[in-house]
Design an enzyme around this catalytic site. Structure first.
Site, short mmCIF file in Angstrom:
data_model
loop_
_atom_site.label_atom_id
_atom_site.label_comp_id
_atom_site.label_asym_id
_atom_site.label_seq_id
_atom_site.Cartn_x
_atom_site.Cartn_y
_atom_site.Cartn_z
N CYS A 16 3.57 5.35 54.67
CA CYS A 16 3.86 6.50 53.80
C CYS A 16 2.57 7.14 53.29
O CYS A 16 1.64 6.46 52.87
CB CYS A 16 4.73 6.04 52.64
SG CYS A 16 5.24 7.40 51.57
N CYS A 22 1.79 5.93 45.49
CA CYS A 22 2.48 5.17 44.44
C CYS A 22 1.83 3.78 44.29
O CYS A 22 1.86 2.98 45.24
CB CYS A 22 3.97 5.04 44.77
SG CYS A 22 4.71 6.62 45.26
N CYS A 43 3.51 0.43 45.44
CA CYS A 43 4.33 0.37 46.66
C CYS A 43 3.65 -0.25 47.88
O CYS A 43 2.60 0.21 48.32
CB CYS A 43 4.83 1.77 47.02
SG CYS A 43 6.02 1.70 48.38
N CYS A 66 22.68 1.19 51.07
CA CYS A 66 21.63 2.13 50.67
C CYS A 66 20.50 2.13 51.70
O CYS A 66 19.91 1.08 51.97
CB CYS A 66 21.11 1.74 49.30
SG CYS A 66 19.78 2.82 48.74
N CYS A 84 24.43 5.49 50.35
CA CYS A 84 23.35 5.95 49.49
C CYS A 84 22.11 6.09 50.35
O CYS A 84 21.95 5.33 51.32
CB CYS A 84 23.10 4.93 48.37
SG CYS A 84 21.73 5.40 47.29
N CYS A 99 21.49 8.60 41.70
CA CYS A 99 21.01 7.25 41.38
C CYS A 99 19.55 7.42 40.98
O CYS A 99 18.72 7.78 41.81
CB CYS A 99 21.16 6.35 42.60
SG CYS A 99 20.38 4.73 42.39
N ARG A 155 21.76 -0.84 37.16
CA ARG A 155 21.51 -1.85 38.21
C ARG A 155 20.29 -2.70 37.88
O ARG A 155 19.19 -2.20 37.67
CB ARG A 155 21.34 -1.19 39.59
CG ARG A 155 21.15 -2.23 40.69
CD ARG A 155 21.21 -1.67 42.10
NE ARG A 155 22.38 -0.83 42.28
CZ ARG A 155 22.33 0.45 42.57
NH1 ARG A 155 21.19 1.05 42.76
NH2 ARG A 155 23.43 1.14 42.69
N1 SAM Z 1 9.91 7.03 49.71
C1 SAM Z 1 11.02 7.35 48.89
C2 SAM Z 1 10.64 7.64 47.47
O1 SAM Z 1 9.64 7.13 46.98
O2 SAM Z 1 11.38 8.38 46.83
C3 SAM Z 1 12.12 6.32 48.91
C4 SAM Z 1 11.81 4.83 48.91
S1 SAM Z 1 10.94 4.19 47.50
C5 SAM Z 1 10.43 2.62 48.10
C6 SAM Z 1 12.22 3.90 46.32
C7 SAM Z 1 11.86 3.29 44.99
O3 SAM Z 1 11.58 1.91 45.14
C8 SAM Z 1 10.63 3.81 44.27
O4 SAM Z 1 10.86 5.02 43.61
C9 SAM Z 1 10.36 2.70 43.27
O5 SAM Z 1 11.03 2.96 42.07
C10 SAM Z 1 10.94 1.47 43.96
N2 SAM Z 1 9.88 0.50 44.31
C11 SAM Z 1 9.00 0.61 45.33
N3 SAM Z 1 8.14 -0.43 45.35
C12 SAM Z 1 8.48 -1.23 44.31
C13 SAM Z 1 7.95 -2.45 43.79
N4 SAM Z 1 6.89 -3.04 44.32
N5 SAM Z 1 8.55 -3.00 42.71
C14 SAM Z 1 9.61 -2.38 42.15
N6 SAM Z 1 10.15 -1.24 42.59
C15 SAM Z 1 9.58 -0.65 43.65
C1 DTB Z 2 15.35 1.24 43.60
O1 DTB Z 2 15.28 1.70 42.45
N1 DTB Z 2 14.94 0.03 43.96
C2 DTB Z 2 15.09 -0.17 45.39
C3 DTB Z 2 15.84 1.10 45.81
N2 DTB Z 2 15.81 1.91 44.64
C4 DTB Z 2 15.46 1.82 47.01
C5 DTB Z 2 13.81 -0.44 46.09
C6 DTB Z 2 13.06 -1.63 45.58
C7 DTB Z 2 11.88 -1.84 46.47
C8 DTB Z 2 11.09 -3.05 46.11
C9 DTB Z 2 9.89 -3.20 46.98
C10 DTB Z 2 10.19 -3.41 48.44
O2 DTB Z 2 11.04 -4.25 48.78
O3 DTB Z 2 9.53 -2.78 49.27
FE1 SF4 Z 3 6.06 6.25 49.80
FE2 SF4 Z 3 6.47 3.97 48.55
FE3 SF4 Z 3 5.88 6.13 47.14
FE4 SF4 Z 3 8.29 5.96 48.38
S1 SF4 Z 3 7.53 4.68 46.72
S2 SF4 Z 3 6.89 7.72 48.35
S3 SF4 Z 3 7.71 4.78 50.20
S4 SF4 Z 3 4.53 5.12 48.65
#
Ligand code: SAM
Ligand code: DTB
Ligand code: SF4
Length: 328
Positions: A66, A70, A73, A110, A141, A201, A274
Site C-alpha cells: 500500500c 499509516c 499498518c 468483510c 462488507c 462501519c 465491535r
Molecule cells: N486500505 C484501506 C483503508 O485504510 O481504508 C482498508 C484496509 S485498512 C487495513 C482498515 C483498518 O484497519 C484501518 O483503518 C485501521 O483502523 C485498521 N488497522 C490496520 N492496521 C492495524 C493495526 N496494526 N492494529 C489495529 N488496527 C489496524
Molecule cells: C477494522 O476496524 N479492523 C479490521 C477491519 N476494520 C478491516 C482490520 C484490523 C487489521 C489489523 C491488522 C492486520 O491484521 O493487518
Molecule cells: Fe494502506 Fe494500511 Fe493505511 Fe489501509 S491502513 S491505507 S492498507 S497503509
C-alpha cells in the site's frame, strides 16, 4: 431506510444523540469504573439483547504494497514488516473463503484491500465478489480505501451491505499517524457511502500513544456524524515490528480499552460496537469486561487481515463460557 437490520433503524432516530460535547464525553471517561460499566451495560440492554454477539469474518482480498503511510499498518509498502505485496485474489478463492466463514458461524464477511483508493476496474472485480458472497447468504462488507460518489453507488448496486472506513483517531492526533490522506478525505468517503445508501462501519484504533483528549475527540467525532455508523469497530493497536508505532509506544492498559468501549456504547447506543483488532493479546477477563461494557460484535476466525486473531475453537469456548450466542 430499511427496517430489516437490527441496528439500522434506531441509530438515526430521536433516541440517539448527535450533539455530544467533548466535555460530556470526557466526563464519561472520568467516571468511576463501576459507574461507567453500569451506565454502559444499561444502555446496551435498552437497545440490544446483551447475550447476543454479531460475528464477522475478515479476508484480505488484496494484501500489502500500500502506498499510504499509516504508522500502525503492516501493509504499508514503505515499512519493512515482512508482509509481501500480492495481487487481488481470484473470485473463486474469495467465495471458497466466504463459504468456510459461513460454515464456521459468521453472519458477515468483510473483504479488505490494501489500497489508497480502488481503480474503477477494481470496483468491478469487488462487485462480483459482493454478489457471490451475498448469494451464499452472508452479509457483505468491504474496506477498500477512499471512494468517490460513483464508486460508492456502484458498490451499492452490487448489493454491498456495509462499507468500513475508519476515522482512526481524533482530528488533532491524526496528523501524527497518517500524512498521505486527510481527515477531511475520510469524512468525504463516509459521506459518499452514506449517500449511496450503504450501512457505515466506522471506528478507530486506541493504544497508538494518543492521550485521553484524543480518545474523547475520536468518540465525540463519531457520535457527532449526522447519522451514527451502524457498526463501530474499536481496535486495540496490534503492534507489528517494522511499523513506526511498534517501536514507539507502550502497550495500552486493558482497562482503558474497556473504558473506550463503554463510552462508545453510551454515545452511540443503537450501533453495533465491535471489539475488533487486539483480542489475540487480550485476556478472557478483559474481553468479558468489553462485552459487559456493551461490545456486541467480534471478528471471528484465526486471522484478521495479516495478523493473528484467536482460533475459532478458543473463541467458541469463550462465548459458551460467558453464555453468549451468535446473532442471526
Ligand atoms: N486500505 C484501506 C483503508 O485504510 O481504508 C482498508 C484496509 S485498512 C487495513 C482498515 C483498518 O484497519 C484501518 O483503518 C485501521 O483502523 C485498521 N488497522 C490496520 N492496521 C492495524 C493495526 N496494526 N492494529 C489495529 N488496527 C489496524
Ligand atoms: C477494522 O476496524 N479492523 C479490521 C477491519 N476494520 C478491516 C482490520 C484490523 C487489521 C489489523 C491488522 C492486520 O491484521 O493487518
Ligand atoms: Fe494502506 Fe494500511 Fe493505511 Fe489501509 S491502513 S491505507 S492498507 S497503509
Amino acid at each position: 431506510m430499511s427496517l430489516s437490520h437490527h441496528a439500522a433503524a434506531p441509530s438515526g432516530s430521536a433516541l440517539a444523540r448527535h450533539d455530544w460535547t467533548r466535555a460530556e464525553v470526557r466526563a464519561l471517561f472520568e467516571l468511576p469504573f463501576p459507574d461507567l460499566m453500569y451506565q454502559a451495560a444499561t444502555v446496551h440492554r435498552q437497545n440490544f439483547d446483551p447475550s447476543e454477539v454479531q460475528i464477522s469474518t475478515l479476508l484480505s482480498i488484496k494484501t500489502g504494497g500500500c502506498p499510504e503511510d499509516c504508522a500502525y499498518c503492516p501493509q504499508a509498502a514503505r515499512y519493512d514488516t515482512g508482509v509481501k505485496a500480492e495481487k487481488l485474489m481470484a473470485l473463486d478463492t474469495v467465495l471458497a473463503e466466504a463459504a468456510a466463514a459461513k460454515a464456521g458461524g459468521a453472519s458477515r464477511f468483510c473483504m479488505g484491500a490494501a489500497w489508497r483508493s480502488p481503480k474503477d476496474r477494481d470496483i468491478e472485480s469487488v462487485c462480483a465478489m459482493v454478489e457471490g458472497v451475498k448469494a451464499l447468504g452472508l452479509e457483505t462488507c468491504a474496506t477498500l480505501g477512499m471512494l468517490n460518489r460513483e464508486q460508492a453507488a456502484r458498490l451499492k448496486e452490487s448489493g454491498l451491505d456495509y462499507y468500513n472506513h475508519n476515522l482512526d483517531t481524533s482530528p488533532e492526533f491524526y496528523g501524527e499517524i497518517i500524512t498521505t490522506r486527510t481527515y477531511e478525505d475520510r469524512l468525504d468517503t463516509l459521506d459518499h457511502v452514506r449517500n449511496a445508501g450503504i450501512n457505515v462501519c466506522c471506528g478507530g484504533i486506541v493504544g497508538m500513544g494518543e492521550n485521553l483528549a484524543d480518545r474523547v475527540g475520536m468518540i465525540a467525532t463519531l457520535a457527532s456524524l449526522p447519522q451514527h455508523p451502524e457498526s463501530v469497530p474499536i481496535n486495540m493497536l496490534v503492534q507489528v515490528e517494522g511499523t513506526p508505532l511498534a517501536a514507539k509506544v507502550a502497550p495500552m492498559d486493558p482497562l482503558d480499552f474497556v473504558r473506550t468501549i463503554a463510552v462508545a456504547r453510551i454515545c452511540m447506543p443503537a450501533s453495533m460496537v465491535r471489539l475488533s483488532a487486539g483480542r489475540e493479546d487480550m485476556s478472557e477477563e478483559t474481553q468479558a469486561l468489553c462485552f459487559l461494557a456493551g461490545a456486541n460484535s467480534i471478528f471471528y476466525g484465526p486471522k484478521l487481515l495479516t495478523t493473528p486473531n484467536p482460533g475459532r475453537d478458543s473463541d467458541m469456548k469463550l462465548l459458551v463460557k460467558l453464555g453468549l450466542r451468535a446473532m442471526e
